[in-house]
Motif scaffolding. Structure first.
Motif, PDB file in Angstrom:
ATOM      1  N   ARG A  30      35.664  46.207  35.308  1.00  0.00           N
ATOM      2  CA  ARG A  30      36.581  45.431  36.136  1.00  0.00           C
ATOM      3  C   ARG A  30      35.929  45.151  37.483  1.00  0.00           C
ATOM      4  N   ASP A  31      36.478  44.165  38.184  1.00  0.00           N
ATOM      5  CA  ASP A  31      35.973  43.803  39.503  1.00  0.00           C
ATOM      6  C   ASP A  31      36.645  44.701  40.545  1.00  0.00           C
ATOM      7  N   VAL A  32      35.883  45.666  41.078  1.00  0.00           N
ATOM      8  CA  VAL A  32      36.435  46.551  42.104  1.00  0.00           C
ATOM      9  C   VAL A  32      35.900  46.201  43.490  1.00  0.00           C
ATOM     10  N   GLY A  57      35.667  42.910  44.606  1.00  0.00           N
ATOM     11  CA  GLY A  57      36.307  41.706  45.073  1.00  0.00           C
ATOM     12  C   GLY A  57      35.396  40.502  45.142  1.00  0.00           C
ATOM     13  N   THR A  83      41.188  46.448  44.692  1.00  0.00           N
ATOM     14  CA  THR A  83      40.201  45.392  44.911  1.00  0.00           C
ATOM     15  C   THR A  83      39.589  45.591  46.286  1.00  0.00           C
TER      16      THR A  83
END
Length: 402
Positions: free
Chosen positions: A305-307, A309, A359
């Motif tokens: 996942r995009d952590v 940002g 994020t």
């Protein structure tokens, strides 16, 4: 003179008689057929009546359902079952295992052990271990007869003896499911069913992953695999375990739980070069468990996942110690930069930590002391200049009720 007269008489007779066609049969020397004769066909071999064809039998029912439970039911539907209302908190996690008590019903089940995993579309059931009430458990012969009527004959029948006890195992399979009937009794008594186990069979890698062959240890099972596109190149994140779905459902009660092995790896698909076809190459791997592991760990959680940002997916791995339960003692966050694997955050020696991902920031909560005297909450923010997470704030909070 006589000879000349005889020839002349024969020629006159032939000229005087009318010209008639001879039948083909007469020319061939065969007798002419009589007009009143009946020609009969030769008798063939007697026609024998073949065996009656059996009526087509109905196909066996997929071995995925027993009593009030169905392995293929959506996890949200399982979570909403009134019989599992007391287990709502345990079933709220996106992945895990839980054991729940059941109210009495016609299936005579007393408890259920559940294992589920997180997928792209949500949580999915992987195993259900349905345990009978010992006072109401059906005889093995009766339940086997009922299951055989629906699932067909078992593919495996096994008897094992330990001291004065005997254990029976019967197993059914189809392409996607496996069902196991477990029974037990003292050696000189009739066996009674103890559990029915429904589990999902492993799905082989397919598509672009068909040539990816990780073999970190024996009995390796892929829990999930994700495709990532970093800098225009295909990568894969793979999470695997040595446990079967049924052993996952049993959790700490399983004899192999403490000896389980886990694997997480990041792979890159290298393009073809010359005569060499394209191939998968591991960039980073982590294997836990086994005899060589001085401080046994297990992979608790893996996500892509995009952590940060920045719109690019990252890899988050949480590891747990032997006595940590569902909490973490190590956190790893990785990504790809300029073709190289870099650490965004690596924290070891955490104490029963719970990680919250956001994020651009993540938060780690650790209890203080064994009696939960309070919490230490560490907040890490993503620093674009350093290209990593840095500690932004650390605070201590009192335990509830203090």
């Amino acid at each position: 003179m006589r000879i000349l007269l005889a020839i002349a008489g024969l020629a006159g007779a032939l000229h005087a008689s009318p010209h008639q066609k001879s039948p083909r049969a007469a020319i061939a020397g065969a007798p002419a057929a009589r007009p009143d004769a009946t020609t009969s066909l030769p008798a063939g071999p007697p026609v024998q009546a073949g065996p009656l064809q059996p009526r087509p039998q109905p196909l066996p029912v997929p071995p995925r359902r027993f009593g009030r439970f169905d392995l293929d039911m959506p996890f949200a539907q399982l979570r909403a079952m009134p019989d599992l209302a007391d287990c709502a908190a345990a079933l709220a996690a996106p992945a895990g295992h839980a054991e729940c008590a059941l109210p009495r019903a016609a299936d005579n089940l007393a408890r259920v052990q559940i294992a589920w995993e997180e997928t792209r579309t949500g949580s999915d059931l992987t195993a259900l271990r349905l345990l009978f009430d010992p006072q109401l458990a059906p005889p093995l012969t009766d339940l086997e007869w009922q299951l055989t009527r629906g699932w067909g004959p078992p593919l495996l029948e096994q008897l094992r003896r330990e001291h004065d006890q005997k254990f029976f195992t019967l197993q059914w399979e189809d392409a996607d499911h496996r069902a196991t009937l477990e029974a037990q009794a003292p050696r000189d008594q009739a066996s009674r069913a103890t559990a029915v186990v429904l589990e999902r069979k492993p799905v082989p890698l397919s598509g672009e992953f068909v040539s990816l062959h990780p073999k970190p240890f024996a009995n390796f099972r892929v829990r999930w695999i994700r495709r990532l596109d970093w800098e225009g190149q295909m990568h894969a994140v793979l999470w695997g375990t040595s446990l079967t779905p049924a052993q996952e459902a049993m959790g700490e009660q399983s004899a192999v739980w403490v000896t389980q092995r886990n694997y997480v790896g990041i792979w890159k698909l290298e393009p073809a070069s010359g005569s060499r076809p394209r191939r998968w190459k591991p960039l980073w791997e982590r294997i836990t468990g086994g005899d060589d592991d001085e401080q046994p760990q297990r992979v608790l959680y893996v996500d892509a996942r995009d952590v940060t940002g920045d719109g690019v997916q990252d890899v988050v791995v949480e590891l747990s110690c032997e006595t940590c339960g569902a909490t973490a003692d190590e956190l790893i966050v990785k990504t790809i930069r300029a073709g190289k694997l870099v650490d965004l955050l690596a924290k070891r020696d955490l104490y029963r930590a719970r990680v919250e991902l956001g994020t651009g920031q993540l938060r780690i909560r650790e209890p203080e002391g064994e009696d939960d005297q309070g919490l230490t909450v560490s907040t890490y923010a993503y620093d674009r200049g350093k290209g990593a997470f840095v500690l932004a704030r650390e605070e201590r909070t009192a335990a509830p009720g203090r």
